[in-house]
Design a protein around this motif. Structure first.
Motif, mmCIF file in Angstrom:
data_model
loop_
_atom_site.group_PDB
_atom_site.id
_atom_site.type_symbol
_atom_site.label_atom_id
_atom_site.label_comp_id
_atom_site.label_asym_id
_atom_site.label_seq_id
_atom_site.Cartn_x
_atom_site.Cartn_y
_atom_site.Cartn_z
ATOM 1 N N ASN A 53 0.836 -1.185 0.000
ATOM 2 C CA ASN A 53 0.000 0.000 0.000
ATOM 3 C C ASN A 53 0.880 1.247 0.000
ATOM 4 O OD1 ASN A 53 -2.694 1.207 0.199
ATOM 5 N ND2 ASN A 53 -1.911 2.017 2.135
ATOM 6 N N ARG A 86 -2.496 -9.702 11.891
ATOM 7 C CA ARG A 86 -2.505 -8.956 13.148
ATOM 8 C C ARG A 86 -2.826 -9.932 14.279
ATOM 9 N NH1 ARG A 86 -5.979 -3.403 13.579
ATOM 10 N NH2 ARG A 86 -5.502 -2.836 15.716
ATOM 11 N N HIS A 141 3.710 -1.195 3.904
ATOM 12 C CA HIS A 141 3.260 0.196 3.753
ATOM 13 C C HIS A 141 4.427 1.022 3.244
ATOM 14 C CE1 HIS A 141 -0.330 -0.864 6.031
ATOM 15 N NE2 HIS A 141 0.477 -1.470 6.883
ATOM 16 N N ARG A 146 2.727 -13.577 1.962
ATOM 17 C CA ARG A 146 1.511 -13.425 2.754
ATOM 18 C C ARG A 146 1.688 -12.284 3.725
ATOM 19 N NH1 ARG A 146 0.197 -19.062 4.830
ATOM 20 N NH2 ARG A 146 1.901 -18.384 6.183
ATOM 21 N N ALA A 147 0.678 -11.454 3.834
ATOM 22 C CA ALA A 147 0.745 -10.353 4.796
ATOM 23 C C ALA A 147 0.730 -10.928 6.210
ATOM 24 C CB ALA A 147 -0.451 -9.429 4.598
ATOM 25 N N GLY A 171 1.151 -6.694 2.462
ATOM 26 C CA GLY A 171 0.928 -6.052 3.756
ATOM 27 C C GLY A 171 1.904 -4.942 4.081
ATOM 28 N N ARG A 220 0.607 -2.847 17.416
ATOM 29 C CA ARG A 220 -0.339 -3.135 16.342
ATOM 30 C C ARG A 220 -1.630 -3.728 16.904
ATOM 31 N NH1 ARG A 220 0.513 -7.320 11.264
ATOM 32 N NH2 ARG A 220 -1.214 -6.509 10.002
#
Lengths: 430, 445
Positions: free
Chosen positions: B34, B236, B204, B232-233, B202, B315
């Motif tokens: 992202n 959380r 940023h 793979r992200a 995942g 997080r």
């Protein structure tokens, strides 16, 4: 040229206060910095730490402002503020959204013109400063290293060698009369520079400065220093056994040339330090940290804290500090550093390492100049010490002018001096 | 000290202005990453942050991320460490990696004209860092020494014990690794960790600087070699089960001249509807200089130079912490005062003028903090790594502006003293007895 490097608008009020305004309309905030031409070098014998204690007192109330109301007023205007005391300047500064400018100037005027210290507040701040010294120095491994012990080794006069944080005995001896005397002598408007930066119109800012700080009655400017002293006539080594540290450390100091008389030479020494110790490709990090592993971490800085070389007068030190595992001998580190200086003295730097160091220095200047408060403060301090705030915007040019010859001269200058070397050894080690 | 100096009436603080619009753009990139971009004219510097969330196993065991952050810049097939560092410097850039409990973050800055070239180097490191054996051995040894040094700092000691008490059984309890764990790290485990962690999935990517859309595209294009793959992200983690309050742990540090005090609890994150009111309550309690805690412990009693309270954000949860380094002989008294102020704010609430100041300060301080590229970039990557979208800042300041005293009083219950866990690192011989007169004390092993 970046819009933020606007030329300062200058004025001098009737009471001698220097005023600079540096607009920057790309930001919604204003910064106000007042720098007084006094630091811990000026404090008297028997009163070590007094200049810093006095800085605390400047937040304790004035004729129209109660204890901590200064900070309350700035915070309620949405601002941040602080002060700091260094060897040659004491600075007070705040950054706020633009609507808070007049309030900031009014607050600075009240404490410049009519500071009010009570015995209770003095006693309270002596206690606070002692806790500050404990948390930053006494209760922390390597606390105060090397900026407290190195001047004691490298200099002989009281002004240059004493501990600017102060001894507890001296701090506890401070009186209201001392404070009144220090204020009258050193906190004259004639001995200060006010700088306003950010979202301001210069005429409006000057008008506000005149309206609030112009009211302050004049008083004479003090005589400051000079603090020059003879260079070392022999190398000095000192070993300090410290029971609190897990691994040894070392600091090696030389003098740099008078920064006010020769800012170009100061720029050369900054680039020399980058060649030696900035980044993984630097000589000392590459060889000693990543190469042989003899050193865990090292750095090089000019001045007491590294960010103050334009805010200090002669004499000033350039210091290399290293933390290393007990398996390394301090002599090996010292020899390696001096060998690099010898090499740079006789052969000068390679072209690519010089270019990289200069580029890094210029970029670092732009990065640190980005923060309005820091930039405003730098202008005020440089005006006080160098008489020319514009020196701040000259920095990229001074750095770009540093060529191989200049590095050779700087390294030769260091190798033609005697040095001061401090070793910090874990107590109980060999 | 008074002089013949008469001031005019004190000017007001000026109007309360909301945070200036950020004009932040957020859009997905290839590979599951992202992008967050803010165009910011002014200084000719671009700030870049790449935030890589850590999976559970590297939150629970911190030796690998500790060395990974050091060794990721140690070499690729095309550059050794020195060559990479020199290449970055020549561009007028900086590049560093750091790890905290939740993420590995690359931080970079560069003069604007060289932003594509620096991004090309970054993409190369992200795809091709190869953790050479000799460099890893040296880095692991050096990081082991750094960890050993850090572990002697009283603040670090206090933090480690606090984490263990607040998050038992959860990866956030991990704290600092031991020097032996760090020394034992080998290239194979770093290469494996790199494949898992340094994935665009995942990730940023934050870019702040004066870049036109076309120049921004040129910068992003250089990242393309990394923006591929099927990683793979990192998921959380579930929030830890909150620990009941009431423990006061004393950790002996013989001869200490100060006691290092921490009072803390886990809280919900910044996505909670109660967050703005809690933030205001914290500022009033111990976040402003003119807060209750500082006025009591520092300005009235002189017990401490730097007491304060703050929220920090993982997080998967947030944490409220009071930190105070207090004179050893004042330890018990300072603890009493800190808890008294917690009880007072919870039971009798806050005033309109305190709320007004907290609100103004919160908005103003954010304005100052986001005025630099570096400050804004770091804030944006921190927000993204904790799950907040780019509109969080204007939303948060808007809600701050609308807060009432009733809102803050209701939220202040988060500061209940009985919900807190306390750790005090100090000279047990001189503080344990007096502490026992005001609280029940557990001694650390």
């Amino acid at each position: 040229m970046s819009r933020q490097d606007g030329a300062p608008t200058r004025a001098r009020l009737r009471n001698g206060l220097r005023v600079l305004v540096i607009p920057d309309r790309s930001t919604p905030i204003v910064a106000v910095a007042v720098v007084y031409d006094v630091g811990f070098r000026s404090e008297p014998e028997g009163r070590t730490g007094f200049a810093h204690l006095f800085e605390h007192l400047m937040f304790q109330g004035s004729a129209n402002v109660g204890k901590v109301e200064h900070i309350q007023a700035v915070e309620s205007a949405g601002g941040v503020m602080n002060g700091h005391t260094q060897s040659d300047v004491t600075a007070y500064y705040e950054a706020l959204p633009a609507g808070g400018l007049e309030l900031a100037l009014w607050l600075e005027a009240d404490r410049m013109g009519a500071l009010a210290v009570t015995q209770d507040n003095l006693d309270n701040q002596i206690a606070v400063v002692q806790e500050e010294i404990k948390v930053n120095v006494l209760n922390r491994p390597y606390g105060g290293f090397p900026w407290i012990p190195m001047p004691q080794l490298a200099f002989d006069t009281f002004a240059n060698s004493h501990n600017g944080y102060g001894s507890f005995v001296d701090l506890q001896s401070a009186t209201l009369a001392d404070a009144a005397d220090f204020y009258a002598t050193y906190y004259s408007p004639r001995n200060a520079c006010l700088t306003i930066g950010g979202a301001v119109d210069p005429d409006h800012a000057l008008d506000l400065a005149e309206r609030h700080l112009g009211r302050i009655p004049p008083r004479p400017a003090p005589r400051i220093g000079p603090f020059t002293e003879a260079p070392l006539s022999a190398d000095r080594h000192q070993r300090i056994d410290d029971p609190h540290i897990p691994m040894p450390a070392l600091a090696l100091a030389h003098r740099v040339p008078d920064p006010v008389a020769d800012p170009a030479a100061l720029a050369s020494h900054h680039i020399l330090n980058r060649i030696l110790a900035d980044g993984d490709a630097s000589r000392l990090r590459s060889k000693l940290v990543h190469g042989t592993g003899q050193v865990t971490d090292l750095g090089a800085h000019i001045g007491y804290f590294g960010s103050d070389s334009l805010q200090m007068r002669d004499p000033m030190l350039t210091t290399i500090t290293a933390f290393y595992p007990p398996t390394t001998s301090p002599e090996a580190i010292l020899d390696a550093v001096l060998a690099e200086l010898d090499d740079l003295s006789s052969k000068g730097p390679a072209e690519d390492e010089l270019t990289a160091a200069v580029t890094a220095g210029v970029a670092a200047h732009h990065r640190s100049n980005d923060a309005l408060l820091g930039r405003t403060l730098a202008h005020a301090s440089t005006e006080v010490i160098h008489g020319r705030a514009e020196l701040v915007t000259d920095i990229p040019t001074l750095l770009e002018n540093v060529d191989a010859d200049a590095i050779q001269r700087a390294a030769t200058d260091l190798r033609s001096q005697h040095h001061a070397c401090l070793e910090l050894i874990p107590a109980g080690a060999q | 000290m008074s002089r013949t100096f008469t001031a005019s009436a004190r000017p007001g603080p000026g109007p309360l202005r909301p945070l200036p619009r950020l004009s932040a753009v957020s859009r997905p990139l290839d590979g599951g990453a992202n992008l967050i971009h803010v165009r910011r004219p002014g200084a000719p510097i671009v700030e870049i942050r790449i935030g890589l969330p850590l999976p559970r196993k590297f939150i629970a065991a911190t030796a690998v991320p500790t060395v990974l952050a050091e060794s990721i810049l140690a070499g690729t097939p095309d550059f050794d460490r020195d060559e990479l560092a020199l290449a970055v410097q020549r561009l007028g850039g900086t590049l560093a990696a750091s790890a905290d409990s939740d993420a590995l973050t690359l931080s970079a800055s560069v003069v604007t004209d060289n932003a594509p070239a620096l991004m090309r180097l970054i993409a190369h490191v992200l795809t091709a860092a190869n953790y050479p054996g000799a460099e890893v051995a040296s880095d692991a040894q050096r990081m082991a020494d750094e960890v050993a040094m850090a572990a002697t700092q009283p603040g670090v000691i206090a933090g480690s014990h606090l984490d263990a008490l607040l998050y038992p059984g959860h990866p956030y309890a991990a704290g600092l690794p031991t020097p032996d764990e760090v020394r034992a790290i080998r290239p194979a485990s770093l290469r494996s960790a790199h494949r898992t962690v340094v994935t665009p999935a995942g990730a940023h990517v934050v870019i702040v600087g004066d870049l036109t859309p076309r120049r921004l595209d040129a910068v992003i294009a250089e990242l393309a070699p990394w923006l591929t793959g099927t990683g793979r992200a990192a998921a959380r983690l579930a929030a830890p089960t909150p620990t009941p309050g009431g423990t006061t742990l004393v950790v002996d540090r013989p001869g200490a001249v100060q006691s290092t005090m921490r009072i803390a609890r886990q809280t919900e994150g910044r996505d909670s509807v109660k967050w703005p009111a809690r933030a205001a309550a914290n500022l009033i309690y111990g976040g402003l200089f003119t807060s209750r805690l500082i006025q009591n412990l520092r300005e009235r009693n002189g017990y401490s130079y730097s007491p304060r309270s703050l929220f920090t954000h993982h997080r998967s949860c947030s944490q409220w912490t009071l930190t105070a380094d207090v004179a050893s002989e004042a330890t018990a008294a300072a603890l009493v005062e800190a808890r008294y102020e917690l009880g007072r704010i919870v039971t009798t609430g806050v005033t309109e003028s305190e709320l007004d100041m907290a609100r103004r300060y919160a908005i103003g301080a954010l304005t100052v903090q986001t005025a630099t590229r570096a400050g804004l970039a770091s804030m944006l990557v921190d927000m993204a790594l904790t799950g907040l979208d780019v509109n969080y800042l204007p939303r948060y300041t808007g809600e701050l502006a609308r807060l009432t005293v009733a809102d803050v009083n209701e939220a202040a219950v988060v500061l209940s003293p009985t919900s807190m866990t306390t750790v005090i690192v100090g000279d047990a011989a001189s503080i344990a007895d007096s502490l026992s007169t005001v609280t029940s004390v557990t001694a650390a092993n």
